[in-house]
Design an enzyme around this catalytic site. Sequence first.
Site, PDB file in Angstrom:
ATOM      1  N   GLU A 152     -15.513 -49.843   0.250  1.00  0.00           N
ATOM      2  CA  GLU A 152     -15.067 -49.502   1.605  1.00  0.00           C
ATOM      3  C   GLU A 152     -15.487 -50.544   2.641  1.00  0.00           C
ATOM      4  OE1 GLU A 152     -15.121 -45.609  -0.616  1.00  0.00           O
ATOM      5  OE2 GLU A 152     -16.337 -47.431  -0.557  1.00  0.00           O
ATOM      6  N   GLU A 169     -17.389 -40.685  -5.044  1.00  0.00           N
ATOM      7  CA  GLU A 169     -17.665 -39.497  -4.238  1.00  0.00           C
ATOM      8  C   GLU A 169     -17.334 -38.232  -5.031  1.00  0.00           C
ATOM      9  OE1 GLU A 169     -17.112 -40.163   0.305  1.00  0.00           O
ATOM     10  OE2 GLU A 169     -15.353 -41.061  -0.664  1.00  0.00           O
TER      11      GLU A 169
END
Length: 258
Positions: free
Chosen positions: A131, A111
């Site tokens: 995740e 990210e």
Amino acid sequence: MTNPDLQIDIRDEVAIVRLTRGAKRNALSDGLILALRNAFETLPSSVRAAVLDGEGPHFCAGLDLSELKERDAGQGHAHSRLWHAALDLIQHGPVPVIAALHGAVVGGGLELASACHIRVADRSTFYALPEGSRGIFVGGGGSVRIPKLIGVARMTDMMMTGRVYNAEEGERAAGFAQYLVDEGTAFDKAFELAKRVATNAPLTNYALMHALPRIAEQSADHGFFTEALISGIVQAAPEAKARVRDFLEGRGAKVSKS
């Protein structure tokens, strides 16, 4: 604001912003996120470009899970928005940012990298979004930025199955990085590019950072109109006029095959 996990050095109008939490694979704590936000918010006006790097063998292994406590929905929302504010100052901050990627570019590290404007990866780099297997979801802007690099289908696959892309796949197939270099040379290439970018007219760099992504998301008609406005503003700048004059009078470099 100072943080022992973040180092800032300025060379030749380029800010080198380095994560220095190598023992933790540069995992992003809340304090480090705040330090990143402060760093890009307070860059000296003399800085014209930046390099984002990670100490040790890994760029960034993502969120520091040791800080992931039992948050309620409101606290989780606020935590995500903290990351959004910090990474937005990288993507939509004052200067272009080149990421020097190596080793793990995982989860929140991906990210973070996706908020940069140019990404240079060395051959030790690997990309993952774990995740899904950990029962969580991206929260640092990844669901907006990463599909723009690799597409929704690839991101879904990575989160659902735990797929890992190596450096070559990440650059040639997926599109995580624009440059692929030999192991151990990502920073050198990123710094070389940053020095080159720093010589551009500041208003042109600003337009590329702030206008181009927004134009790409507009309808064609709106995009053409916005482009015309930005083009007119940029070419009217005194520095742009001087550069065009230098080229017409034989003082500017011509494009040649590298």
